[in-house]
Design an enzyme around this catalytic site. Sequence first.
Site, PDB file in Angstrom:
ATOM      1  N   HIS A 161       0.872  -1.045  -0.079  1.00  0.00           N
ATOM      2  CA  HIS A 161      -0.059  -0.048   0.236  1.00  0.00           C
ATOM      3  C   HIS A 161       0.744   1.244  -0.025  1.00  0.00           C
ATOM      4  CE1 HIS A 161      -4.231  -1.829   1.354  1.00  0.00           C
ATOM      5  NE2 HIS A 161      -4.061  -1.567   0.205  1.00  0.00           N
ATOM      6  N   ASN A 168      -0.157  -9.597 -16.766  1.00  0.00           N
ATOM      7  CA  ASN A 168       0.451 -10.290 -15.565  1.00  0.00           C
ATOM      8  C   ASN A 168       0.241 -11.762 -15.466  1.00  0.00           C
ATOM      9  OD1 ASN A 168       0.678  -7.477 -15.412  1.00  0.00           O
ATOM     10  ND2 ASN A 168      -0.576  -7.496 -13.337  1.00  0.00           N
ATOM     11  N   ASP A 169      -0.824 -12.248 -15.416  1.00  0.00           N
ATOM     12  CA  ASP A 169      -1.077 -13.494 -15.379  1.00  0.00           C
ATOM     13  C   ASP A 169      -0.641 -14.734 -16.556  1.00  0.00           C
ATOM     14  OD1 ASP A 169      -1.688 -14.027 -12.600  1.00  0.00           O
ATOM     15  OD2 ASP A 169      -3.809 -14.249 -13.075  1.00  0.00           O
ATOM     16  N   GLU A 193      -6.131 -14.242 -19.988  1.00  0.00           N
ATOM     17  CA  GLU A 193      -4.954 -14.473 -19.109  1.00  0.00           C
ATOM     18  C   GLU A 193      -4.776 -15.845 -19.012  1.00  0.00           C
ATOM     19  OE1 GLU A 193      -6.001 -12.948 -15.143  1.00  0.00           O
ATOM     20  OE2 GLU A 193      -7.957 -13.694 -15.528  1.00  0.00           O
ATOM     21  N   CYS A 243      -5.221  -4.806 -19.823  1.00  0.00           N
ATOM     22  CA  CYS A 243      -5.175  -4.247 -18.445  1.00  0.00           C
ATOM     23  C   CYS A 243      -4.080  -4.482 -17.535  1.00  0.00           C
ATOM     24  CB  CYS A 243      -6.630  -4.401 -17.673  1.00  0.00           C
ATOM     25  SG  CYS A 243      -6.819  -6.306 -17.590  1.00  0.00           S
TER      26      CYS A 243
END
Length: 559
Positions: free
Chosen positions: A182, A446-447, A423, A494
């Site tokens: 975070h 990403n995946d 993905e 994305c």
Amino acid sequence: MQEIRAEQRASKGIAMGKAFLLKTPDLTAEKKEITETEMEREKGSFRRAVEHTQRTLRPLARENAIFAAHLDMAEDPTLFEGVEHRISKGKNAQWALEEQMEETCGLLESLEDAYLRERAADVRDVCRRMMAFLKGIEENPFQNIREKVILFAEELNPSDTAKMDFRYIRGMVTAKGGSTSHVAILARSLEIPALLGIENIMEQVTEGQEVILDGEDGLLILSPDHLTQRVYAEKQEAERELKEKLKEMNSLPAVTTDGHQVHLFANVGSLKDVELARKHGAEGIGLFRSEFLYMESSRFPTEQEQFEIYRKAAEILKKPVTIRTLDIGGDKNLPYYQFEKEENPFLGWRAIRFCLDMRDVFKTQLKALLRAAAYGDIRIMYPMIVSVEEFRTANRLLEECKQELRERGVLFRESISTGIMVETPAAVMLAEELAKEVDFFSIGTNDLTQYILAADRGNQKLTKLYDPFHPAVLRAIRKVIDAGHKEGKEVGMCGEFAGDERAVPLLIGMGLDEFSMVSSEIASVRYQIRGLSGVQMGRFAERVLAAGTEKEVKRLLER
């Protein structure tokens, strides 16, 4: 002069100043065994600590989604009951709180999902607030800073950033933490340069030492000479001028020099993120991570609770909002639902698989989305699809939800776009068949990268293997774009790759329609696209896609 390279570039930008080393107060619990007559006193002390923490978090929660999540943690009865139970067993409040914190954090840190492991730091942060109250520690370690500094710390928490004055704190460096923490998210949203996870950095820097932090190149320079300082001062001024120039372009379209227009969207996880996306000139939301609503709650959120969030997102932006349905399960656990232990959680019971089995949970979300779509342009995106049958089943459930809403006489949108997050290798191989069914594709690099390359993106030992510029990944992206366009369907992306300045020319050349990224990256990507020729990038993409090795790809990109 000493140069230190960072493994993780948490937030871009250049910062210059003196090193300020954060000395954290000792919040180790004072451990005492208590008698039965002392238990109520200790419980009272703990309750006052909880109330104080909630009271200080409330104004912060109204301004920032991260602190809203912290407030939820501070109000979580599980934490409260766990500490009081330990007090009833004869431990003082400090000891009981420390034990409960370590138990909860231990569970989170044992998970394989990087995001959930990072949430342990949030639990510690909330508990540290309570412990500071119990120990009578109220000081702000940043209150006496009155000159430009680079902050160095073993680890930073969101509550630390809430106390900072960013007129003086120009950059942040930590020994612990990652790009999904975070603090990293806050640094990016505040546009504060940051480098996280530099081991033993606190032993390498001294208080007051002159420092240059280059977040773009992941470089830390200690005791720079005058020439280096002058060079970076010029870079910093050029960066400031460019930022001002980019702000002026917020309302301009992302169009190439030869007239090819694409759309720049933002990835978000909260309403605060949606507001930031609007500020940065996003043309829509390409990925709303709805799982955050579930992960930051003490129970499955109701239809009404979800409806309110999704409706507000659509109303804030007044532009397309793509909401990914619940991507949970496997290694992404919930505090209120017990998942079975899995050998391969990334290949496990997660995302659409969880939703199609847990139909009540799934349909609650779908009904909330249908209702919210009556107030704005909401699109539904299903994650982790591996077959046409999965997509059809999800849409059949959507039709069931429509009928149930009709019977209730509730306002909702009849016609709503549904697409998939591409993905998995299976979705790539079936892209032509899926393109006939879906309204849109969004490529989750990403995946997709980790699945194609069989390289866990959270494993530090496999960092060199995990590379979206691998020819196999690039060819998969091109295959999906071509399949979508053949059926007249829009194709977006994305994953983080969409905001990578090295990838943008290549993706333009491949014909990507929509780029979705962290909102703070939008302005620079818009500027970059407006200087590119679509035709030339098309030829460039063909050359890159013909390359057989990563080395060849990167050599072409560097030209």
